[in-house]
Design an enzyme around this catalytic site. Sequence first.
Site, short mmCIF file in Angstrom:
data_model
loop_
_atom_site.label_atom_id
_atom_site.label_comp_id
_atom_site.label_asym_id
_atom_site.label_seq_id
_atom_site.Cartn_x
_atom_site.Cartn_y
_atom_site.Cartn_z
N ILE A 18 -0.49 -9.82 -5.74
CA ILE A 18 -1.12 -9.47 -7.14
C ILE A 18 -0.40 -7.98 -7.67
O ILE A 18 0.18 -7.99 -8.47
CB ILE A 18 -1.64 -8.19 -6.38
CG1 ILE A 18 -3.31 -8.89 -6.04
CG2 ILE A 18 -2.47 -7.38 -7.10
CD1 ILE A 18 -4.02 -8.12 -4.67
N ASP A 76 11.36 0.52 -0.08
CA ASP A 76 10.77 -0.08 0.51
C ASP A 76 9.73 2.17 0.31
O ASP A 76 10.15 2.91 1.10
CB ASP A 76 11.01 0.41 2.30
CG ASP A 76 10.64 0.20 2.71
OD1 ASP A 76 9.48 -0.03 3.21
OD2 ASP A 76 11.00 0.79 4.31
N TYR A 168 -7.00 -0.81 8.64
CA TYR A 168 -6.51 -1.13 6.81
C TYR A 168 -7.60 -0.68 6.12
O TYR A 168 -7.87 0.29 5.38
CB TYR A 168 -6.44 -2.26 6.96
CG TYR A 168 -6.45 -3.09 5.46
CD1 TYR A 168 -5.16 -3.10 5.19
CD2 TYR A 168 -8.00 -3.44 5.28
CE1 TYR A 168 -4.85 -3.25 3.77
CE2 TYR A 168 -7.40 -4.50 3.56
CZ TYR A 168 -6.42 -4.20 3.29
OH TYR A 168 -5.69 -4.85 1.90
N LYS A 172 -7.45 2.07 3.24
CA LYS A 172 -7.83 2.06 2.20
C LYS A 172 -8.96 2.96 1.38
O LYS A 172 -8.29 3.81 -0.33
CB LYS A 172 -8.33 0.81 1.87
CG LYS A 172 -7.47 -0.41 1.75
CD LYS A 172 -6.05 -0.20 0.36
CE LYS A 172 -5.02 -1.65 1.18
NZ LYS A 172 -4.06 -1.33 0.02
N1 LIG Z 1 -5.43 -10.57 -0.73
C1 LIG Z 1 -6.05 -10.29 -1.02
O1 LIG Z 1 -6.95 -10.24 -0.95
C2 LIG Z 1 -5.93 -8.84 -0.91
C3 LIG Z 1 -7.66 -7.99 -1.28
C4 LIG Z 1 -7.94 -6.26 -1.01
C5 LIG Z 1 -6.40 -6.20 -1.33
N2 LIG Z 1 -5.48 -6.14 -1.00
C6 LIG Z 1 -4.63 -5.77 -1.26
O2 LIG Z 1 -3.17 -5.68 -2.59
C7 LIG Z 1 -2.22 -5.76 -2.49
C8 LIG Z 1 -1.63 -6.69 -3.11
O3 LIG Z 1 -1.23 -7.44 -1.47
P1 LIG Z 1 -1.14 -8.77 -2.01
O4 LIG Z 1 -2.67 -10.27 -1.31
O5 LIG Z 1 -0.55 -9.51 -2.56
O6 LIG Z 1 -0.02 -9.23 -1.10
P2 LIG Z 1 1.69 -9.86 -1.02
O7 LIG Z 1 2.12 -10.20 0.55
O8 LIG Z 1 1.56 -11.55 -1.81
O9 LIG Z 1 2.30 -8.60 -1.38
C9 LIG Z 1 2.54 -7.56 -0.98
C10 LIG Z 1 3.57 -6.93 -2.32
O10 LIG Z 1 3.96 -5.71 -1.37
C11 LIG Z 1 5.63 -5.86 -0.48
N3 LIG Z 1 5.97 -4.97 0.04
C12 LIG Z 1 4.94 -5.25 1.51
N4 LIG Z 1 5.26 -3.74 2.50
C13 LIG Z 1 6.24 -3.46 1.68
C14 LIG Z 1 7.48 -1.68 1.57
N5 LIG Z 1 6.77 -1.11 2.90
N6 LIG Z 1 7.80 -1.63 0.92
C15 LIG Z 1 7.96 -1.83 -1.03
N7 LIG Z 1 6.97 -3.71 -1.09
C16 LIG Z 1 6.76 -3.80 0.09
C17 LIG Z 1 5.54 -7.41 -0.16
O11 LIG Z 1 6.75 -7.52 -0.48
C18 LIG Z 1 5.30 -8.61 -0.86
O12 LIG Z 1 6.02 -8.09 -2.31
C19 LIG Z 1 -2.05 -5.05 -1.36
O13 LIG Z 1 -2.22 -3.88 -1.08
C20 LIG Z 1 -3.17 -5.59 -0.32
O14 LIG Z 1 -4.00 -4.23 0.44
C21 LIG Z 1 -4.99 -7.63 -1.20
#
Ligand SMILES: NC(=O)c1ccc[n+]([C@@H]2O[C@H](COP(=O)([O-])OP(=O)(O)OC[C@H]3O[C@@H](n4cnc5c(N)ncnc54)[C@H](O)[C@@H]3O)[C@@H](O)[C@H]2O)c1
Length: 282
Positions: A18, A76, A168, A172
């Site tokens: 995302i 981070d 989680y 959120k």
């Molecule tokens: N994919 C889903 O179904 C979904 C649904 C609802 C919410 N979300 C939320 O969307 C957001 C993105 O999720 P995604 O699915 O793209 O996941 P993803 O794992 O593809 O991307 C998450 C990114 O965050 C980075 N990250 C992790 N820990 C970090 C830190 N300590 N500091 C900086 N960067 C860090 C990772 O390296 C990665 O690039 C998250 O907050 C997740 O909770 C995802």
Amino acid sequence: MHRFEGRVAFVTGAAHGIGRATALRLRSEGASVVLADVDEENLAWVANDVAHAEGGEPAGGGDDARGAQVFPVRCDVTDRRSVSSAVASAVDRFGALDVLVNTAGGANGPEFDDFDDDGWLRVANLNLQGVVRCIDTALPHLLASSVGGSVVSISSVNGLAAVGSMAYSAAKAGLENLTRNLAVRYGRRTLRHAGSEHRSVRFNTVAPGTVRTRVWTTDEQGLDKLENLRRMYPLDRVGEPEDIAAAVAFLASDDASWITGVTLPVDGGLLTGPLGAISPED
Ligand SMILES: NC(=O)c1ccc[n+]([C@@H]2O[C@H](COP(=O)([O-])OP(=O)(O)OC[C@H]3O[C@@H](n4cnc5c(N)ncnc54)[C@H](O)[C@@H]3O)[C@@H](O)[C@H]2O)c1
């Protein structure tokens, strides 16, 4: 659309999913984009994807990169010094900060039955406190933005309904209320902060349903889960990262200039009601 021409956006979690889609979307609408993540290797790939989308050369380092409108930086969000240093180098690079998108986060955490203090704190530290750290560090720059600052944070349908992953979900949900409180606190145009007057900053949250990212797509089991989850969605598909990026871009832009403090579910209708309660025959 070029809603972000001349604006600087800082996107955490930009190396994947995302965050990556959001960074590409904001750049395609003219923003100078700071790609902030712990995964430096993938950040470089995202910077190259941007260059490729613009028909240019891959972004190099050193002086070559000075002209580029994407700036990958290690950040981070669980480490205040890392966030401070990333925000400082972003402002040094682009001279301002107008938009902050908090995407870094993740779902792995303990369930209530295996109660574990450290596990709960770890999940809160990434998903809630990580956002607090980024907002707190970026706020002086957002308040100084000549166009008015805007913050969009990514929560989840988990913050709005009981669908599992308790630690989680609680983190959120906290993010959504943090958004409301900050929206009220920093909405007034003539707010005085640190002795001077500033423009308002808007705060909003996007709550995605299931989105097809590496979280689900790395193995067969995850892909099977995605297919099962699809059936729960009134719009008969799970989300794509670009669906979320489009909503983030809207809320971050002047099109949403009278919207603050909201959580926008972007969930294919998941939260509207139980699927099957109204069948097509009714
Ligand atoms: N994919 C889903 O179904 C979904 C649904 C609802 C919410 N979300 C939320 O969307 C957001 C993105 O999720 P995604 O699915 O793209 O996941 P993803 O794992 O593809 O991307 C998450 C990114 O965050 C980075 N990250 C992790 N820990 C970090 C830190 N300590 N500091 C900086 N960067 C860090 C990772 O390296 C990665 O690039 C998250 O907050 C997740 O909770 C995802």
